[in-house]
Design an enzyme around this catalytic site. Structure first.
Site, PDB file in Angstrom:
ATOM      1  N   ASN A  55       0.817  -1.224   0.000  1.00  0.00           N
ATOM      2  CA  ASN A  55       0.000   0.000   0.000  1.00  0.00           C
ATOM      3  C   ASN A  55       0.847   1.269   0.000  1.00  0.00           C
ATOM      4  OD1 ASN A  55      -1.500  -2.153   1.769  1.00  0.00           O
ATOM      5  ND2 ASN A  55      -3.121  -0.911   0.883  1.00  0.00           N
ATOM      6  N   SER A 135      -3.622  -3.648   3.166  1.00  0.00           N
ATOM      7  CA  SER A 135      -4.783  -3.150   3.907  1.00  0.00           C
ATOM      8  C   SER A 135      -5.886  -2.618   3.011  1.00  0.00           C
ATOM      9  CB  SER A 135      -4.344  -2.034   4.862  1.00  0.00           C
ATOM     10  OG  SER A 135      -5.425  -1.687   5.700  1.00  0.00           O
ATOM     11  N   GLY A 140      -3.816   7.471   7.158  1.00  0.00           N
ATOM     12  CA  GLY A 140      -3.900   8.893   7.518  1.00  0.00           C
ATOM     13  C   GLY A 140      -5.302   9.462   7.498  1.00  0.00           C
ATOM     14  N   ALA A 141      -6.325   8.589   7.586  1.00  0.00           N
ATOM     15  CA  ALA A 141      -7.711   9.080   7.535  1.00  0.00           C
ATOM     16  C   ALA A 141      -8.394   8.968   8.893  1.00  0.00           C
ATOM     17  CB  ALA A 141      -8.492   8.298   6.480  1.00  0.00           C
ATOM     18  N   GLY A 142      -7.602   8.674   9.944  1.00  0.00           N
ATOM     19  CA  GLY A 142      -8.182   8.552  11.288  1.00  0.00           C
ATOM     20  C   GLY A 142      -8.952   7.264  11.492  1.00  0.00           C
ATOM     21  N   LEU A 143      -8.633   6.235  10.692  1.00  0.00           N
ATOM     22  CA  LEU A 143      -9.382   4.969  10.768  1.00  0.00           C
ATOM     23  C   LEU A 143      -8.582   3.847  11.426  1.00  0.00           C
ATOM     24  CD1 LEU A 143     -10.965   5.112   7.193  1.00  0.00           C
ATOM     25  CD2 LEU A 143     -12.046   5.752   9.360  1.00  0.00           C
ATOM     26  N   GLY A 144      -7.498   4.227  12.119  1.00  0.00           N
ATOM     27  CA  GLY A 144      -6.762   3.223  12.892  1.00  0.00           C
ATOM     28  C   GLY A 144      -5.929   2.275  12.056  1.00  0.00           C
ATOM     29  N   SER A 145      -5.453   2.744  10.889  1.00  0.00           N
ATOM     30  CA  SER A 145      -4.686   1.833  10.016  1.00  0.00           C
ATOM     31  C   SER A 145      -3.355   1.432  10.649  1.00  0.00           C
ATOM     32  CB  SER A 145      -4.453   2.461   8.633  1.00  0.00           C
ATOM     33  OG  SER A 145      -3.725   3.667   8.753  1.00  0.00           O
ATOM     34  N   SER A 146      -2.710   2.355  11.376  1.00  0.00           N
ATOM     35  CA  SER A 146      -1.416   1.989  11.975  1.00  0.00           C
ATOM     36  C   SER A 146      -1.614   1.005  13.128  1.00  0.00           C
ATOM     37  CB  SER A 146      -0.658   3.233  12.454  1.00  0.00           C
ATOM     38  OG  SER A 146      -1.316   3.820  13.548  1.00  0.00           O
ATOM     39  N   ASP A 204      -7.138   2.785  19.670  1.00  0.00           N
ATOM     40  CA  ASP A 204      -7.125   2.171  18.337  1.00  0.00           C
ATOM     41  C   ASP A 204      -6.655   0.720  18.385  1.00  0.00           C
ATOM     42  OD1 ASP A 204      -7.809   4.722  17.643  1.00  0.00           O
ATOM     43  OD2 ASP A 204      -6.335   4.940  16.040  1.00  0.00           O
TER      44      ASP A 204
END
Length: 396
Positions: A55, A135, A140-146, A204
């Site tokens: 990604n 993923s 970086g969209a505030g969706l807890g990807s990290s 998160d």
């Protein structure tokens, strides 16, 4: 060290209610988003450890022998609570990264190195393996990807190193770890999050580990019992925003108009608590009235967030489009752009959903039809994964 391939996934998260109010000691409800991050761990014997993140275009490999020679005493011994800023500096040296690197690509590699070196130091020798992470979540969209990334890494490495058992049973498509093992996964994932974010709240990674829905208030995290799975549209306006600036703006508005803003925050708290009560009732038997109440709470919260000054023209447009199709939406996360969620009641007909998605795409927004209240970190059989996931893990 296990010799089989491991396939692990973990969900993202959205804030259902309580964003911004949570900064001021109020309740927030966070729910697991069924857009997932998938990890494949492949053990081998070529003396190398590889990390592929298609990604974000990362492909790195290290010689196990050279990693073995590193002085990793600074990591502590299996202590998942010992990470400091000094450790992160040291990891940057190990990875050959500049001291001031803060971009997502570098931080993702550092989190991997930290978890690999810390968790695998219990082995006689560091294991040779390849890890690929792909993923469905935008970064970086505030969706807890990290956090989903850190949870997948922690679960896979702990399982591969036999610190926790592989919960997948014969004949099952997916397996979940025991509560005790989830605690350990979450502890390590939190350390990965600290490498990436410095000082995260822990929400998160907890949502990604346990799934379902969590209540968060002043550092205390608790699970909601058997929350219902709710169908939603998740919409990314793609308008960039700074969480830090938005949080500071709410604080200054509170200082300027305490008599006005403090009651708004109290009302948002009451919305979160009422939503928690309704979700509790829905666990037993959801009714059409429950969904109508959830929609009212969504509308009220969105107006409160606008009054706090964290709305945006793109979010107003999103709400207008979905209202025109009989649906109810609110921003999720920091606001000022970013993402919104739209509740899809069970009685909403297919053509209405498709028309709404077309209209939102026509505004230039990205739109996903998904659900919240999703299962937490899980291990899968290869056959149970969608073709799109297999393809994602095979890319790069």
């Amino acid at each position: 060290m296990l010799s089989e391939v491991l396939l692990v996934s973990a969900p993202g998260k959205v804030i259902l209610h309580g964003e911004h109010a949570v900064v001021h000691g109020k309740v927030a409800l966070a729910v697991a988003l069924n857009l997932r991050t998938f990890l494949r761990l492949q053990p081998h014997s070529n003396g190398r450890v590889g990390l592929n993140l298609p990604n974000i275009g990362v492909r790195r490999a290290w010689d196990v022998a050279s990693l073995q020679l590193l002085d990793t005493s600074f990591l502590g011994h299996g202590d998942s609570a010992a990470l400091t800023a000094k450790h992160v500096e040291k990891l940057k040296e190990v990875a050959g990264f500049p001291k001031d690197c803060v971009d997502p690509e570098h931080l993702a590699v550092l989190a991997f190195l930290y978890l690999y070196l810390s968790i695998c130091q219990s082995q006689r020798a560091l294991p040779s393996l390849d890890i690929t992470v792909w993923s469905e979540l935008p970064t970086g969209a505030g969706l807890g990807s990290s956090a989903a990334y850190s949870v997948c890494l922690a679960a896979a490495l702990l399982t591969a190193c036999e610190e926790i058992p592989n919960p997948l049973k014969d004949g099952e498509a997916a397996g979940r770890w025991t509560e005790e093992n989830l605690e350990l996964i979450n502890k390590w994932a939190f350390q990965g999050e600290r490498v990436i974010h410095g000082n995260p709240s822990g929400v998160d990674n907890a949502v990604s580990t346990w799934g379902g829905a969590l209540r968060y208030q002043q550092g205390k995290i608790s699970s909601l019992k058997r929350p219902p799975v709710l169908k939603i549209l998740l919409i990314n306006t793609k308008v960039p925003r700074s969480t830090k600036v938005l949080v500071a703006n709410v604080r200054s508005r509170l200082l300027k108009f305490p008599e006005i803003v403090a009651p708004l925050l109290t009302s948002i708290d009451a919305i979160s608590l009422e939503c928690e009560r309704v979700l509790g009732e829905m666990a037993a038997a959801p009714t059409p009235e429950h969904y109508l109440t959830l929609e009212e709470l969504i509308d009220m919260n969105q107006h409160h967030l606008n009054a706090l000054g964290v709305g945006h023209a793109s979010l107003d447009q999103l709400c207008q489009v979905t209202t025109a199709h009989g649906l109810h939406s609110k921003l999720t996360g920091a606001g000022g752009g970013g993402c919104g969620i739209t509740l899809l009641r069970p009685d909403v007909e297919r053509p209405a959903v498709e028309a709404t998605k077309r209209a939102l795409s026509g505004c230039g927004f990205d739109c996903w039809e998904t659900s919240v209240g999703a299962p937490g970190v899980s291990v899968h059989t290869a056959a149970s994964l969608d073709a799109s996931v297999q393809q994602g893990l095979d890319s790069l």
